[in-house]
Design a protein around this motif. Structure first.
Motif, mmCIF file in Angstrom:
data_model
loop_
_atom_site.group_PDB
_atom_site.id
_atom_site.type_symbol
_atom_site.label_atom_id
_atom_site.label_comp_id
_atom_site.label_asym_id
_atom_site.label_seq_id
_atom_site.Cartn_x
_atom_site.Cartn_y
_atom_site.Cartn_z
ATOM 1 N N SER A 60 50.582 30.006 32.795
ATOM 2 C CA SER A 60 49.738 28.892 32.354
ATOM 3 C C SER A 60 49.182 29.109 30.953
ATOM 4 C CB SER A 60 48.585 28.690 33.351
ATOM 5 O OG SER A 60 47.730 29.806 33.379
ATOM 6 N N ARG A 61 49.305 30.338 30.412
ATOM 7 C CA ARG A 61 48.806 30.590 29.059
ATOM 8 C C ARG A 61 49.687 29.935 28.002
ATOM 9 N NH1 ARG A 61 49.686 37.024 28.896
ATOM 10 N NH2 ARG A 61 49.451 36.718 31.132
ATOM 11 N N THR B 177 37.180 34.699 39.045
ATOM 12 C CA THR B 177 37.478 33.270 39.077
ATOM 13 C C THR B 177 37.498 32.731 40.504
ATOM 14 O OG1 THR B 177 39.863 33.718 39.051
ATOM 15 C CG2 THR B 177 38.796 33.329 36.935
ATOM 16 N N TYR B 178 37.695 33.601 41.499
ATOM 17 C CA TYR B 178 37.637 33.146 42.893
ATOM 18 C C TYR B 178 36.239 32.652 43.264
ATOM 19 C CZ TYR B 178 42.325 34.800 44.117
ATOM 20 O OH TYR B 178 43.698 34.964 44.199
ATOM 21 N N VAL C 274 43.085 34.805 31.788
ATOM 22 C CA VAL C 274 41.827 35.545 31.788
ATOM 23 C C VAL C 274 42.166 37.030 31.680
ATOM 24 C CG1 VAL C 274 39.757 36.114 33.099
ATOM 25 C CG2 VAL C 274 40.702 33.815 33.229
ATOM 26 N N PRO C 275 41.778 37.692 30.607
ATOM 27 C CA PRO C 275 42.133 39.110 30.445
ATOM 28 C C PRO C 275 41.334 40.002 31.373
ATOM 29 C CG PRO C 275 40.711 38.397 28.652
ATOM 30 C CD PRO C 275 41.018 37.170 29.456
ATOM 31 N N GLY C 276 42.009 40.953 31.983
ATOM 32 C CA GLY C 276 41.328 41.940 32.821
ATOM 33 C C GLY C 276 41.284 41.542 34.286
ATOM 34 N N GLN C 277 41.491 42.533 35.166
ATOM 35 C CA GLN C 277 41.535 42.265 36.598
ATOM 36 C C GLN C 277 40.180 41.790 37.135
ATOM 37 O OE1 GLN C 277 42.226 45.636 39.217
ATOM 38 N NE2 GLN C 277 43.482 44.396 40.574
ATOM 39 N N ARG C 278 39.108 42.363 36.626
ATOM 40 C CA ARG C 278 37.788 41.995 37.121
ATOM 41 C C ARG C 278 37.477 40.524 36.818
ATOM 42 N NH1 ARG C 278 33.222 44.644 38.786
ATOM 43 N NH2 ARG C 278 31.252 43.558 38.393
#
Length: 598
Positions: free
Chosen positions: A443-444, A481-482, A472-476
């Motif tokens: 989607s980017r 976003t959930y 969205v950069p980064g796993q955290r």
């Protein structure tokens, strides 16, 4: 002073001979010394760059590629070497700029085109790959490798029919084309109209092609003569020992493989590593970087390491090594975690499953023997510090979106076939005040996003009901976003796995539609682990009903947000010690099978 022409080929042949013997570091040293005396020998730079990438030194490879380009800017292969070194250095943006410049300088060059197609695919720029391959086809320089990449791009964009049509037409013209057969088999996993037995037959055809081509070269191992109880030399073969969905489940696998005094050798066949790659390196007794090894070189290395049991974690996915596996590099080979179907290869002995994903009778859908362990067949390792969960469902929070249900669609775009979009459209129609939040790596890219949005609109979900989330950069940050979502919707027939675990970790329940094959039963084994099997529908109508009902049940949604993470972390799905024990016993059972005479 340059060497005599007769000496140059001799040195090159010596270096290539060393590489064929897997003595890569020696070959690199020889070529360094050679180029120090003869800096004008351009072919030697390409071989040296290849060797340096093999031994995990992309920075030096980049240095020599740039040195060669300063001497000979008109050689496209040198530009390709530099781009590959940039990729392995995790500088994909720089590689893209370089390859686009190379394409302008060397228009119609298939080698540059192939690498640019590959880079587009790796960076989820599927629209870019599509545009490049359409142009190449129109101009008459589309290579078979680019055509295969084009099929993959079309599939990633959700153009399932176009991808399968390419594979079928290629097979029609070239019945022995293994790449086309593999793409067709993989693509069928995403086709809601494909029957499980037809999907299995497509995979078995790939296996037959490998057998017909390489079967006479496959190594054989006499059964019934080894010690069933001795410590084992275990290998793990994967391109995904990095920040990747497979890695979230491979970590627990390593726990089990290391028990009983076994030794573990990792064969990492991916691009540039990261912090997670380092973690796998620490979990391994030996860690080999093998991304640039030829099938024969990788085979020779595994045989030289005398591996007893080899786990392969790729199946037919990108960067797989099925060609090498068809040569049978170890007495026992197990396919696990990374692919939701049979490989079709006769040289792979077992496939890791559980009684829910593959109940009795599923053996007919695979060439491997089922290595069944108690459900679930995998174990999820969540991040050490996930973000906090907002205990209030988004639809109940004060603000402009109060009363608006947010459904999450965080799966890879190529899982979103027409039937999945139709199901989701029905859910949105049943819940008038609702929206679908879509988030995926692809989607980017704006062009890719626009192409997929057209498919959503065709299914009845316009811009007013679909919200796209950029990268969205980064796993955290990704997990956080959930907190904007009430309910996750699972695609069908290809269920999510990592996305489902992440959703549950963040307190967002998942609604799924269960089918008759492993690919569409993974959700059931995950949901059963956290006592949410009631959210797994058996029919499309039931899926719509369950999603609609859950979206309006604020009591259930609140309960899930406040308890689902705790239930997940306490379940067998996250119990690494329990999984390690089950895996250790499974590996031993597989080895005992080998130690028992036919």
């Amino acid at each position: 002073m340059r060497s005599q022409p007769s000496n140059v080929p001799a040195r090159m042949l010596q270096a290539k001979a060393l590489m064929e013997q897997s003595r890569i570091a020696e070959a690199a040293d020889l070529l360094r010394r050679f180029l120090a005396q003869h800096p004008g020998e351009i072919p030697a730079y390409g071989t040296l760059c290849h060797a340096l990438l093999l031994i995990g030194n992309p920075q030096q490879a980049l240095y020599y590629a740039r040195q060669a380009k300063r001497i000979a800017r008109d050689v496209p292969e040198i530009w390709a070497c530099e781009a590959r070194a940039l990729q392995y250095s995790d500088k994909r943006d720089d590689a893209l700029v370089l390859l686009q410049e190379a394409m302008e300088r060397f228009p119609g060059n298939p080698a540059i085109g192939e690498q640019l197609t590959e880079l587009y695919l790796h960076t989820s720029n599927y629209a870019g790959a599509d545009d490049l391959c359409v142009k190449a086809k129109a101009e008459g320089w589309l290579s078979p490798t680019m055509a295969a990449g084009h099929s993959a791009a079309l599939h990633k964009l959700g153009s399932l029919k176009a991808a399968t049509d390419w594979a079928r037409s290629t097979q029609w013209n070239d019945p022995n084309n293994i790449a086309a057969a593999s793409i067709l088999a993989t693509t069928l996993l995403y086709d809601a109209d494909a029957k499980p037995e037809h999907v299995a037959a497509a995979h078995k055809r790939v296996g037959m092609l490998y057998h017909d081509t390489l079967g006479h070269l496959a190594r054989t191992y006499p059964r019934g003569i080894d010690n069933p109880d001795r410590p084992l030399r275990i290998g793990v073969l994967s391109p995904d020992l990095r920040q990747h969905s497979v890695a979230a489940f491979a970590l627990a696998l390593y726990d089990g493989l290391r028990l009983e005094s076994n030794s573990v050798t990792s064969y990492y066949t991916g691009f540039a590593g990261d912090a997670l790659t380092q973690r796998f390196r620490e979990l391994s007794h030996t860690f080999r970087v093998c991304g640039e090894l030829s099938p024969q070189q990788l085979f020779d290395q595994i045989v030289a390491d005398r591996i007893d049991v080899l786990f392969e974690l790729s199946g037919h996915t990108t960067n797989n090594r099925l060609h090498m596996l068809a040569l049978k590099p170890a007495p026992v080979i197990i396919t696990a975690i990374g692919y939701p179907a049979t490989t079709g290869l006769q040289t792979i002995n077992f496939r890791l499953v559980d009684p829910i994903t593959d109940p009795p009778g599923a053996e007919a859908l695979m060439t491997e023997k089922p290595l069944r362990i108690d459900a679930p067949f995998l174990c999820y390792t969540p991040p050490a510090e996930p973000p906090d969960i907002n205990p209030t469902p988004p639809l109940m929070r004060e603000g402009p979106n109060q009363g608006v249900v947010t459904f999450a669609a965080f799966n890879a775009l190529h899982k979103l076939n027409d039937q999945t979009l139709e199901l989701w459209s029905r859910v949105l129609a049943n819940v008038p005040r609702s929206r679908l939040l879509v988030k995926a790596a692809a989607s980017r890219d704006h062009n890719t996003q626009q192409l997929v949005l057209k498919r959503f609109a065709h299914a009845g979900m316009g811009d007013d009901r679909v919200q796209w989330m950029t990268h969205v950069p980064g796993q955290r940050a990704h997990l956080d976003t959930y907190n904007q979502c009430d309910v996750s919707l699972d695609p069908w027939p290809y269920h999510g796995t990592t996305s489902t675990c992440e959703s549950m970790l963040m307190g967002v329940p998942v609604v799924s539609l269960v089918g008759d094959a492993h690919v569409s039963r993974v959700a059931l084994t995950l949901a059963t682990s956290v006592s949410n099997s009631d959210l797994c529908a058996q029919t499309p109508d039931e899926f719509v009903h369950l999603a609609t009902q859950l979206a309006t049940d604020t009591t259930r949604l609140t309960h899930e947000r406040r308890t689902l993470r705790t239930r997940l972390l306490a379940s067998t799905l996250c119990d690494r010690a329990n999984y390690a024990s089950r895996m250790s016993h499974a590996v031993r059972d597989a080895w005992k099978w080998y130690c028992t005479a036919d």
